[in-house]
Design an enzyme around this catalytic site. Structure first.
Site, PDB file in Angstrom:
ATOM      1  N   ASP A  42      41.108  48.637  40.521  1.00  0.00           N
ATOM      2  CA  ASP A  42      41.798  47.537  41.201  1.00  0.00           C
ATOM      3  C   ASP A  42      42.851  46.892  40.293  1.00  0.00           C
ATOM      4  OD1 ASP A  42      41.459  46.711  43.826  1.00  0.00           O
ATOM      5  OD2 ASP A  42      39.467  45.851  43.450  1.00  0.00           O
ATOM      6  N   GLN A 101      35.085  44.230  46.524  1.00  0.00           N
ATOM      7  CA  GLN A 101      36.043  43.688  47.485  1.00  0.00           C
ATOM      8  C   GLN A 101      36.087  42.164  47.392  1.00  0.00           C
ATOM      9  OE1 GLN A 101      38.079  45.643  49.315  1.00  0.00           O
ATOM     10  NE2 GLN A 101      39.094  43.881  50.223  1.00  0.00           N
ATOM     11  N   LYS A 108      38.839  52.322  52.943  1.00  0.00           N
ATOM     12  CA  LYS A 108      38.764  52.923  51.599  1.00  0.00           C
ATOM     13  C   LYS A 108      37.699  54.038  51.578  1.00  0.00           C
ATOM     14  CE  LYS A 108      40.494  48.651  49.589  1.00  0.00           C
ATOM     15  NZ  LYS A 108      40.236  47.343  48.965  1.00  0.00           N
TER      16      LYS A 108
END
Ligand code: GUN
Length: 292
Positions: free
Chosen positions: A120, A97, A53
């Site tokens: 997200d 994450q 990412k």
């Protein structure tokens, strides 16, 4: 023989499109998309996802902040970072994450992210909007699946989609997206999971089979019908001493076994996984440009 749905090709196209739009956004509006990433602990898969990412941000001309913290980091520290980024106007997307270490309340952390920066799409507000059919941030892996099927002209209207797995990250959102009365959706959706006495009873009925369970090569040729479209979301590491890294990445579907029967299939690696990063970039761009 099944057509290969090439996630490498499509994700590269999407990233190129975003890169061009980003150049314009910087020149015309003076806005550079900014993404903040937080990783806690040493989970090898999580570390590698965060690295890809971060790399994508650099390639596309985004600003990125990456904070890597040790496994014993306390919840308050994580919440403090999120709060800081919620209030930072140069940050348009915040990603913590998952999974987080057991002593940190994942739901509390997700809830603390501003819904305006929830790239997200895991915040309850984003998920609620998705279910109702309102615009908002769509979780990256499900968004990637929809985008792949769209770009490969795979018809979903009236088709029976069977989703194996009910995670918050993939199973639940993809099922909820696919039954919406919208283009690239409008499907009849079944979700099956570990409580099913015989999961294969369901998978055999699928026109489109989406697997997200994390069990290597769980689906074999006998478990699907002729002409099925297979979207394999599994990314499983299996020990293989003959490989340099000591492991091999395989999906939830036994690719070689179903190849003759399926009409189209996403490979692992090189399928859905790469789309997740591309769609994260897309969500961050949309947040920066004000599209979401
Ligand atoms: N862990 C596995 N997939 C994801 C994802 O898409 N986002 C985050 N934050 N964590 C994950």
């Amino acid at each position: 023989m099944a057509q290969i749905i090439d996630g490498k090709l499509i994700s590269a196209q999407i990233k190129e499109e975003i890169k061009e739009k980003t150049k314009k956004l910087v020149v015309e509006k003076g806005i550079q998309p900014g993404l903040a990433l937080l990783l806690v602990g040493e989970n090898p898969a999580a570390k590698s996802y965060v690295a890809s990412k971060e790399k994508a941000c650099a390639e596309l001309g985004f600003k990125s902040i990456v904070i890597r913290l040790s496994e014993d980091t306390d919840e308050k520290t994580v919440l403090n970072y999120v709060e800081q980024w919620n209030n930072d106007s140069s940050i348009h997307g915040i990603l913590v994450q998952l999974p987080l270490p057991k002593h940190i309340d994942e739901a509390k952390v997700i809830n603390s992210i501003s819904p305006l920066k929830d790239v997200d799409g895991f915040h309850p507000e984003s998920f609620g909007r998705l279910v109702i059919g309102l615009p908002g941030f769509v979780p990256c892996t499900p968004a990637g699946i929809i985008e792949l099927m769209k770009r490969y002209n795979i018809q979903t209207k009236g088709k029976h989609v069977v989703v194996v797995g009910r995670s918050n990250i993939v199973g639940k959102p993809i099922a909820n997206l696919l039954y919406q009365k919208k283009p690239n959706a409008n499907a009849i959706v079944t979700i099956c999971h570990t409580a099913a006495p015989d999961i294969r009873y369901y998978t055999k009925q699928a026109d489109i089979l989406i697997t997200a369970i994390g069990v290597p090569k769980f689906i074999k040729s006998d478990d699907v019908k002729d002409g099925v479209v297979i979207i394999d979301v599994g990314i499983n590491r299996v020990v293989d001493k003959s490989k340099e890294k000591g492991y091999l990445i395989v999906g939830d579907v036994d690719f070689d076994s179903v190849m003759e029967k399926a009409s189209a299939i996403t490979p692992v690696p090189g399928g859905v996984g790469l789309m997740t990063v591309a769609m994260l970039m897309s969500n961050t761009y949309k947040s920066a440009s004000g599209e979401i």
